[in-house]
Design a protein around this motif. Sequence first.
Motif, mmCIF file in Angstrom:
data_model
loop_
_atom_site.group_PDB
_atom_site.id
_atom_site.type_symbol
_atom_site.label_atom_id
_atom_site.label_comp_id
_atom_site.label_asym_id
_atom_site.label_seq_id
_atom_site.Cartn_x
_atom_site.Cartn_y
_atom_site.Cartn_z
ATOM 1 N N MET A 171 0.832 -1.197 0.000
ATOM 2 C CA MET A 171 0.000 0.000 0.000
ATOM 3 C C MET A 171 0.871 1.254 0.000
ATOM 4 O O MET A 171 1.876 1.301 0.689
ATOM 5 N N SER A 172 0.451 2.220 -0.736
ATOM 6 C CA SER A 172 1.186 3.474 -0.779
ATOM 7 C C SER A 172 1.080 4.208 0.540
ATOM 8 O O SER A 172 0.079 4.109 1.251
ATOM 9 N N ILE A 173 2.139 4.991 0.877
ATOM 10 C CA ILE A 173 2.117 5.770 2.111
ATOM 11 C C ILE A 173 0.985 6.777 2.084
ATOM 12 O O ILE A 173 0.405 7.122 3.114
ATOM 13 N N SER A 174 0.622 7.240 0.881
ATOM 14 C CA SER A 174 -0.424 8.244 0.750
ATOM 15 C C SER A 174 -1.824 7.656 0.905
ATOM 16 O O SER A 174 -2.803 8.380 0.895
ATOM 17 N N PHE A 175 -1.896 6.322 1.048
ATOM 18 C CA PHE A 175 -3.207 5.681 1.145
ATOM 19 C C PHE A 175 -4.025 6.243 2.304
ATOM 20 O O PHE A 175 -5.221 6.470 2.189
ATOM 21 N N SER A 176 -3.376 6.476 3.450
ATOM 22 C CA SER A 176 -4.092 6.942 4.638
ATOM 23 C C SER A 176 -4.763 8.285 4.425
ATOM 24 O O SER A 176 -5.695 8.640 5.146
ATOM 25 N N ALA A 217 -9.115 9.129 -0.635
ATOM 26 C CA ALA A 217 -10.558 8.905 -0.530
ATOM 27 C C ALA A 217 -10.841 7.426 -0.312
ATOM 28 O O ALA A 217 -11.792 7.054 0.381
ATOM 29 N N GLN A 218 -9.999 6.559 -0.903
ATOM 30 C CA GLN A 218 -10.163 5.114 -0.730
ATOM 31 C C GLN A 218 -10.019 4.725 0.735
ATOM 32 O O GLN A 218 -10.746 3.867 1.241
ATOM 33 N N ALA A 219 -9.104 5.378 1.432
ATOM 34 C CA ALA A 219 -8.924 5.097 2.856
ATOM 35 C C ALA A 219 -10.162 5.498 3.635
ATOM 36 O O ALA A 219 -10.637 4.755 4.501
ATOM 37 N N GLN A 220 -10.703 6.664 3.346
ATOM 38 C CA GLN A 220 -11.901 7.124 4.044
ATOM 39 C C GLN A 220 -13.072 6.190 3.786
ATOM 40 O O GLN A 220 -13.834 5.843 4.700
ATOM 41 N N ASN A 221 -13.220 5.758 2.538
ATOM 42 C CA ASN A 221 -14.291 4.820 2.207
ATOM 43 C C ASN A 221 -14.109 3.495 2.935
ATOM 44 O O ASN A 221 -15.081 2.866 3.356
ATOM 45 N N SER A 222 -12.854 3.066 3.078
ATOM 46 C CA SER A 222 -12.566 1.814 3.779
ATOM 47 C C SER A 222 -12.920 1.918 5.253
ATOM 48 O O SER A 222 -13.523 1.009 5.828
ATOM 49 N N PHE A 223 -12.557 3.031 5.879
ATOM 50 C CA PHE A 223 -12.871 3.235 7.289
ATOM 51 C C PHE A 223 -14.392 3.298 7.499
ATOM 52 O O PHE A 223 -14.917 2.735 8.462
ATOM 53 N N LEU A 228 -16.545 -0.927 -3.180
ATOM 54 C CA LEU A 228 -15.246 -0.520 -2.640
ATOM 55 C C LEU A 228 -14.090 -1.208 -3.351
ATOM 56 O O LEU A 228 -13.056 -0.590 -3.623
ATOM 57 N N VAL A 229 -14.271 -2.498 -3.664
ATOM 58 C CA VAL A 229 -13.169 -3.263 -4.281
ATOM 59 C C VAL A 229 -13.415 -3.553 -5.757
ATOM 60 O O VAL A 229 -12.717 -4.361 -6.355
ATOM 61 N N ASN A 230 -14.455 -2.918 -6.328
ATOM 62 C CA ASN A 230 -14.761 -3.063 -7.757
ATOM 63 C C ASN A 230 -15.091 -4.498 -8.149
ATOM 64 O O ASN A 230 -14.710 -4.970 -9.231
ATOM 65 N N ALA A 231 -15.784 -5.219 -7.267
ATOM 66 C CA ALA A 231 -16.231 -6.571 -7.594
ATOM 67 C C ALA A 231 -17.552 -6.495 -8.354
ATOM 68 O O ALA A 231 -18.186 -5.437 -8.428
ATOM 69 N N ASP A 232 -17.970 -7.601 -8.928
ATOM 70 C CA ASP A 232 -19.227 -7.649 -9.667
ATOM 71 C C ASP A 232 -20.354 -8.302 -8.879
ATOM 72 O O ASP A 232 -21.527 -8.088 -9.185
ATOM 73 N N ALA A 233 -19.996 -9.090 -7.877
ATOM 74 C CA ALA A 233 -21.005 -9.739 -7.047
ATOM 75 C C ALA A 233 -20.372 -10.156 -5.726
ATOM 76 O O ALA A 233 -19.144 -10.281 -5.630
ATOM 77 N N ALA A 292 -7.150 -5.643 -9.676
ATOM 78 C CA ALA A 292 -5.886 -4.911 -9.654
ATOM 79 C C ALA A 292 -5.175 -5.201 -8.333
ATOM 80 O O ALA A 292 -5.802 -5.602 -7.349
ATOM 81 N N GLN A 293 -3.885 -4.980 -8.302
ATOM 82 C CA GLN A 293 -3.117 -5.284 -7.106
ATOM 83 C C GLN A 293 -3.589 -4.476 -5.905
ATOM 84 O O GLN A 293 -3.649 -4.980 -4.783
ATOM 85 N N TYR A 294 -3.963 -3.209 -6.124
ATOM 86 C CA TYR A 294 -4.398 -2.396 -4.993
ATOM 87 C C TYR A 294 -5.727 -2.896 -4.433
ATOM 88 O O TYR A 294 -6.001 -2.760 -3.229
ATOM 89 N N GLU A 295 -6.562 -3.512 -5.293
ATOM 90 C CA GLU A 295 -7.820 -4.090 -4.811
ATOM 91 C C GLU A 295 -7.545 -5.324 -3.962
ATOM 92 O O GLU A 295 -8.194 -5.530 -2.918
ATOM 93 N N LEU A 296 -6.586 -6.128 -4.388
ATOM 94 C CA LEU A 296 -6.194 -7.302 -3.598
ATOM 95 C C LEU A 296 -5.560 -6.869 -2.277
ATOM 96 O O LEU A 296 -5.812 -7.478 -1.228
ATOM 97 N N ASP A 297 -4.742 -5.821 -2.320
ATOM 98 C CA ASP A 297 -4.110 -5.316 -1.101
ATOM 99 C C ASP A 297 -5.166 -4.807 -0.119
ATOM 100 O O ASP A 297 -5.066 -5.034 1.100
ATOM 101 N N LEU A 298 -6.164 -4.123 -0.649
ATOM 102 C CA LEU A 298 -7.223 -3.591 0.206
ATOM 103 C C LEU A 298 -8.006 -4.722 0.864
ATOM 104 O O LEU A 298 -8.316 -4.678 2.062
ATOM 105 N N LEU A 299 -8.310 -5.769 0.100
ATOM 106 C CA LEU A 299 -9.021 -6.919 0.657
ATOM 107 C C LEU A 299 -8.182 -7.624 1.715
ATOM 108 O O LEU A 299 -8.699 -8.050 2.756
ATOM 109 N N ALA A 300 -6.889 -7.742 1.455
ATOM 110 C CA ALA A 300 -5.998 -8.382 2.433
ATOM 111 C C ALA A 300 -5.959 -7.581 3.728
ATOM 112 O O ALA A 300 -5.847 -8.149 4.823
ATOM 113 N N MET A 301 -6.076 -6.267 3.616
ATOM 114 C CA MET A 301 -6.079 -5.415 4.794
ATOM 115 C C MET A 301 -7.403 -5.512 5.553
ATOM 116 O O MET A 301 -7.440 -5.530 6.785
ATOM 117 N N LEU A 302 -8.505 -5.627 4.800
ATOM 118 C CA LEU A 302 -9.834 -5.658 5.421
ATOM 119 C C LEU A 302 -10.193 -7.032 5.988
ATOM 120 O O LEU A 302 -10.955 -7.117 6.966
#
Length: 280
Positions: free
Chosen positions: A1-6, A9-15, A41-46, A149-159
């Motif tokens: 995850m990028s340092i700027s993630f925190s 807007a994606q970070a706020q949506n995640s929180f 949030l993670v651009n899934a289809d279902a 995308a990798q950032y979507e996988l990273d976000l899921l791994a974090m959540l």
Amino acid sequence: MSISFSKSAQAQNSFNFVMEWTHALTGKNSIPQVLYKLIKLVNADAALIARTLKVERKVKYIARCCSEEGKVWPSQPQTLVERVLGESFLTARVGSIWTLSDALVAGNTATLCHFEGNLKALGEVIVVPLDTTGGHVDHIELHFRHEPAQYELDLLAMLAPTLASGWCKRTPGSISSYLEKGRNHNLKEVSDTEHVPILGPQNPAGLSRCEFRVCAMLKEGMTVKKVSEALTVCPTTVRSHLSSVFSKTGASNQVELLHLLNRKIQAGRRPRDAETANFG
């Protein structure tokens, strides 16, 4: 995850999502609505949340939703958890990430055979075990038509660990009430000789006032978009009502729901106005 993630807007949506997930598991929010926010949030289809009994391997859906923009009759996703987890179905660590692509690489022949003709339509399936204690396995499942995308996988791994932790700390009986609701109102168990229309005054499925109106409008041929405009609500709210209606009626998609609405009404008397029905 990028340092700027925190600061993004994606970070706020995640929180915000984590907060709403917590509220849903304490009965202060709708689980189907929160699940729909997860796929956005993670651009899934279902997505779905399901409970599978360990011995009978019977699946009970707690919530399901999909994001099929432009389609009038989106279907509800079916779980593929056993094909993704394979031999680890009973032992997978809660809060971990499991993918269809990994199962294929591992040479899971059952999975490969099942998906041989569907890989173009299904880019990835991600499973997050939530609870493997007791006599069942609870999990969240996300379906992607594209490769995430990798950032979507990273976000899921974090959540994922947070989702599992919240699930284990949920209000006792909160999930059972969802399952019980669907079991009590499953119209497939209603005798054909009773001919009780779903939109009749008896309201056999226990639809809420809003759910009743949504069903009535769909029966008249209105699309989700038209229903949302007529009720002055967003399409997400309409889909949330539909998810609840599917659970109560036993329908897995809008085509099946329309079939039930028309079949039951044709077999019985003409239903009264929505205002006179006995709402559950």
